[in-house]
Design a protein around this motif. Sequence first.
Motif, short mmCIF file in Angstrom:
data_model
loop_
_atom_site.label_atom_id
_atom_site.label_comp_id
_atom_site.label_asym_id
_atom_site.label_seq_id
_atom_site.Cartn_x
_atom_site.Cartn_y
_atom_site.Cartn_z
N GLY A 1 -3.75 3.42 9.40
CA GLY A 1 -3.44 3.25 10.81
C GLY A 1 -3.82 4.50 11.57
N LEU A 2 -2.82 5.29 11.96
CA LEU A 2 -3.09 6.56 12.61
C LEU A 2 -3.77 7.52 11.62
N HIS B 1 9.73 -2.88 12.97
CA HIS B 1 10.27 -1.63 12.43
C HIS B 1 9.34 -0.45 12.59
N GLY B 2 8.10 -0.67 12.99
CA GLY B 2 7.17 0.44 13.18
C GLY B 2 6.26 0.72 12.00
N GLY B 3 6.20 -0.18 11.02
CA GLY B 3 5.23 0.00 9.95
C GLY B 3 3.81 -0.06 10.47
N SER B 4 2.89 0.59 9.78
CA SER B 4 1.50 0.63 10.26
C SER B 4 0.89 -0.76 10.36
N GLY B 5 1.17 -1.63 9.37
CA GLY B 5 0.59 -2.96 9.40
C GLY B 5 1.05 -3.77 10.60
N VAL C 1 6.33 7.86 13.90
CA VAL C 1 5.02 8.28 14.40
C VAL C 1 4.33 7.11 15.11
N ASN C 2 4.41 5.93 14.52
CA ASN C 2 3.83 4.76 15.15
C ASN C 2 4.55 4.41 16.45
#
Length: 386
Positions: free
Chosen positions: A159-160, A293-297, A320-321
């Motif tokens: 992701g990031l 929840h803010g997971g990259s996926g 961070v996301n």
Amino acid sequence: MRILFVAAPGVGHLLPAVPTAWAAQSAGHEVRVAATGPSLDMATRLGLAAVEVSDGSATHAYRRLAERAMAARPAAHDLSTAWQRFTCPSRSGGGQDGAEGDQDEAFSGSLEVGRRMTDGILRAIRDWAPDLLVFTSYIGGGQSAADQAGVASVHIGLGLPYPDLSALLPDPPAPPVFTADVCPPSLRPHGVEPGVPLRFVPCNGGGVVPDWLLVRPRRPRICVTWGSVLPELGMDETLATVLEALAGFDAEVVLAIGSATPPAGRPLPPGVRPVGWVPLTAVLPGCAAVVHHGGSGSTFTALALGIPQVVMPHAADQPVNAQAVLRRGVGTALEKTRPGRAELREAVERALGDAEIRQACAEVREEIAAMPGPDAFVRRLAAAAS
């Protein structure tokens, strides 16, 4: 060409590489996946040949890592400094107080997962003789195994564009030939150099899509998803609070988590429809917003589809996301790890009704769509192996 894809036990470390693996197979290359635990199972479900690289200890270490991260999460995250704190672990390996010590422990735990996979990856390299190794995270041990075996490696970001934390090891492995960067330019943190651009193609596994989900709803549809790890770690109370907060909306709420059973043993509020594990690519296009929840996926799937987000980060890269979502203006985020119903409702109302958020989502969606896709990237892989 033979390409060995390596992924850590969590499916979130495998899925970002699957579209590239499919593209490689379509181009006539041989593909294998070296994985263990849930990633191994997901790879085979998605039609990829896979090899087991651990005796179960790597999956156990990965779960312990997640459990420790959740146990150490603060009451609230400072989302203004999340990037700096997540990307700057020290070399000390632990023994400090506060957040910095927690980061060191997380770093050490991540390396332990990789160590428990490395021997199995080396066996796969010896037996199959790949021309190239592709890995998605330093957690899975792929970079170290490639270096030990003298095989060229390529990194596909999740992701990031996080820095190469393997450089903090006492004896760091050789860096990858290049890193595939799925982050659109407008979300790139300040001062971070871009990698080789690769369009993020959402891949969330397979699942049976209910008939009603194919019909555009008469009321706004809100998706609630909790990723692949949190539902297994006792997060039912927080999820129940989310659903209770959404009960007051004139909306259809789709609960897309691995289990279709109600959280915390409670009856679901009116208007909540559980679907179990269904690909977000089948759910989100008809949604007005997604709470996650803010997971990259989950974050990058919503970005690619242009859906406003409400992020409730807990641990790992989730804050961070959340910071990136806020900074780019593509949604809202809550700093408290256990927010109240009123705070949740306010965040969802803004995500649903803010025209600037919708405009930013459309801009990022177009940014991602314009990036080179997996087919073009596979040609870069062939050049890296030669």
